[in-house]
Design an enzyme around this catalytic site. Structure first.
Site, PDB file in Angstrom:
ATOM      1  N   ASP A  17       0.827  -1.209   0.000  1.00  0.00           N
ATOM      2  CA  ASP A  17       0.000   0.000   0.000  1.00  0.00           C
ATOM      3  C   ASP A  17       0.863   1.262   0.000  1.00  0.00           C
ATOM      4  O   ASP A  17       1.985   1.262   0.501  1.00  0.00           O
ATOM      5  CB  ASP A  17      -0.907  -0.021   1.244  1.00  0.00           C
ATOM      6  CG  ASP A  17      -2.074   0.956   1.101  1.00  0.00           C
ATOM      7  OD1 ASP A  17      -2.440   1.298  -0.049  1.00  0.00           O
ATOM      8  OD2 ASP A  17      -2.619   1.379   2.134  1.00  0.00           O
ATOM      9  N   ARG A  21      -0.103   7.690  -2.681  1.00  0.00           N
ATOM     10  CA  ARG A  21       0.434   8.798  -1.859  1.00  0.00           C
ATOM     11  C   ARG A  21       1.891   9.077  -2.207  1.00  0.00           C
ATOM     12  O   ARG A  21       2.326  10.223  -2.226  1.00  0.00           O
ATOM     13  CB  ARG A  21       0.286   8.444  -0.361  1.00  0.00           C
ATOM     14  CG  ARG A  21      -1.114   8.696   0.162  1.00  0.00           C
ATOM     15  CD  ARG A  21      -1.357   8.015   1.469  1.00  0.00           C
ATOM     16  NE  ARG A  21      -1.517   6.568   1.287  1.00  0.00           N
ATOM     17  CZ  ARG A  21      -1.387   5.666   2.249  1.00  0.00           C
ATOM     18  NH1 ARG A  21      -1.056   6.058   3.471  1.00  0.00           N
ATOM     19  NH2 ARG A  21      -1.580   4.395   1.998  1.00  0.00           N
ATOM     20  N   HIS A  34       2.160   3.465  -9.005  1.00  0.00           N
ATOM     21  CA  HIS A  34       1.980   2.047  -9.308  1.00  0.00           C
ATOM     22  C   HIS A  34       3.178   1.526 -10.120  1.00  0.00           C
ATOM     23  O   HIS A  34       3.653   0.420  -9.896  1.00  0.00           O
ATOM     24  CB  HIS A  34       0.681   1.809 -10.073  1.00  0.00           C
ATOM     25  CG  HIS A  34      -0.545   2.188  -9.280  1.00  0.00           C
ATOM     26  ND1 HIS A  34      -0.742   1.761  -7.995  1.00  0.00           N
ATOM     27  CD2 HIS A  34      -1.622   2.967  -9.588  1.00  0.00           C
ATOM     28  CE1 HIS A  34      -1.891   2.247  -7.533  1.00  0.00           C
ATOM     29  NE2 HIS A  34      -2.437   2.991  -8.484  1.00  0.00           N
ATOM     30  N   LEU A 128      10.778 -20.505  -4.779  1.00  0.00           N
ATOM     31  CA  LEU A 128       9.837 -19.532  -4.190  1.00  0.00           C
ATOM     32  C   LEU A 128       8.459 -19.723  -4.813  1.00  0.00           C
ATOM     33  O   LEU A 128       8.334 -19.792  -6.034  1.00  0.00           O
ATOM     34  CB  LEU A 128      10.316 -18.095  -4.461  1.00  0.00           C
ATOM     35  CG  LEU A 128       9.391 -16.978  -3.948  1.00  0.00           C
ATOM     36  CD1 LEU A 128       9.408 -16.921  -2.418  1.00  0.00           C
ATOM     37  CD2 LEU A 128       9.781 -15.617  -4.525  1.00  0.00           C
ATOM     38  N   LEU A 191      -6.614  -4.820   7.443  1.00  0.00           N
ATOM     39  CA  LEU A 191      -6.336  -5.964   6.573  1.00  0.00           C
ATOM     40  C   LEU A 191      -6.964  -5.833   5.189  1.00  0.00           C
ATOM     41  O   LEU A 191      -6.576  -6.548   4.262  1.00  0.00           O
ATOM     42  CB  LEU A 191      -6.808  -7.259   7.244  1.00  0.00           C
ATOM     43  CG  LEU A 191      -6.067  -7.585   8.558  1.00  0.00           C
ATOM     44  CD1 LEU A 191      -6.621  -8.848   9.188  1.00  0.00           C
ATOM     45  CD2 LEU A 191      -4.558  -7.748   8.321  1.00  0.00           C
TER      46      LEU A 191
END
Ligand code: IPE
Ligand code: IPE
Ligand code: MG
Length: 252
Positions: A17, A21, A34, A128, A191
Site C-alpha cells: 500500500d 500517496r 503504481h 519460491l 487488513l
C-alpha cells in the site's frame, strides 16, 4: 492447534500500500506510484528466498479496487501485464513459481493470457512460491471454499462444523500454508479483506514506508521483528509448560 516455525521456510504476505500517496507527494499522477511499485516487487521477489521465505503472497489489486476510476484500474492491469511479460524469464531462472489468486472472470483477456503463460512457464519453480492476488477478496475466497464444502454435504448427512472447517482450511492453504508474517506498508493498520482465514495466527508488521520505497532492508527488518515474536498459538510459553516433560517421564 500447535504449529512451530516452519523449517522449510516462511509464508510472508504483503499488502503493498501507498503507491498513490508516494506519487501525490511528488506531484506525480497516481499511476507513477503504481509503476514505481513494480521496482519494489522486483526487489522483494529477488531477496525473498535468501531471507528464508518459501511463499510470498503480494496483494496487487483487491476486488474493492474496482471502485477506483476506470483509468487507474486499467493502468494497474497494464502494469501487472508488463511486469509479467518482462519478468517471466527471470522468475523461471530464479526458480520462482507464479500463481495468481483471486477471481479470473473479470480480468481483461490480455492480462489473463499473460498470467496463464507465466504460470505455465514457471510451473516447475521450487525456490519460491510467488502468489499475486488480483481481483482478490478474502471473504469471497472463504465463501467459495464454503460452497465447495456445501457441495459435499447432503440434507441427510450434514457435515460437522469441524469437517467444514477442515475443507475450507484445505481449500485455502493446501498450496502455500498459513501466513507466518503479514506486512502492510503505507501506514494504515487494517487488513482490507486480505487472507483473513490464512492469517489467523500471522504476526503483523505495519510500516509507514510507502510501497515504492520498500526494499530488502525493510523486508529483513520485518523478518527480524518477526523472529523476536513469541508465537504461542493459544498455548502457554514452552518455558512455563511443566506438563510436557513429566508426561514424557510417565510414558517411559
Ligand atoms: C496500493 O497503493 C496499490 C493498490 C491498491 C492497487 P494505493 O493505490 O492504495 O496507494 P494509496 O493508499 O492511495 O497511497
Ligand atoms: C489494499 O489497499 C489493496 C492493495 C494493496 C492491493 P487499499 O488502498 O485498496 O485499501 P484501503 O482502501 O485503504 O483499505
Ligand atoms: Mg491504499
Amino acid at each position: 492447534m500447535m504449529q512451530s516455525k516452519s523449517s522449510t521456510g516462511l509464508h510472508v504476505a504483503i499488502i503493498m500500500d501507498g503507491n498513490g500517496r508516494w506519487a501525490t507527494v511528488r506531484g506525480l499522477p497516481r499511476v507513477s506510484g503504481h509503476r514505481a511499485g513494480v521496482t519494489a516487487v522486483r526487489r522483494v521477489v529477488e531477496h525473498a528466498p535468501g531471507l528464508g521465505i518459501r511463499a510470498l503472497t503480494l496483494y496487487a489489486f483487491s476486488s474493492d479496487n474496482w471502485a477506483r476510476p476506470p483509468q487507474e484500474v486499467q493502468s494497474i492491469f497494464w502494469i501487472i501485464r508488463a511486469f509479467l511479460r518482462l519478468e517471466c524469464e527471470r522468475l523461471r531462472q530464479q526458480g520462482a513459481r507464479l500463481e495468481v489468486i483471486g477471481r479470473r472472470d473479470r480480468i481483461p483477456l490480455p492480462l489473463l493470457r499473460e498470467i496463464e503463460r507465466t504460470e505455465s512457464i514457471t510451473a516447475e519453480g521450487g525456490s519460491l512460491h510467488l502468489r499475486i492476488a488480483i481481483d482478490y477478496s478474502a471473504q469471497t475466497s472463504i465463501a467459495v471454499a464454503l460452497a465447495t464444502a456445501a457441495s459435499q454435504t447432503s440434507r441427510h448427512q450434514p457435515l460437522s462444523a469441524e469437517s467444514v472447517r477442515a475443507i475450507v482450511t484445505h481449500t485455502l492453504t493446501a498450496g502455500s500454508g498459513n501466513v507466518d508474517l503479514l506486512i502492510r506498508t503505507g501506514g494504515e493498520q487494517r487488513l482490507s479483506d486480505f487472507l483473513l482465514w490464512e492469517s489467523a495466527y500471522a504476526e503483523l508488521v505495519f510500516t509507514p514506508r510507502m510501497w515504492p520505497d520498500f526494499d530488502e532492508s525493510d523486508l529483513a527488518a520485518a523478518l527480524g521483528d518477526f523472529n523476536h515474536r513469541e508465537r504461542r498459538f493459544g498455548a502457554i510459553p514452552s518455558s512455563l509448560d511443566q506438563s510436557a516433560p513429566s508426561l514424557m517421564e510417565n510414558a517411559q
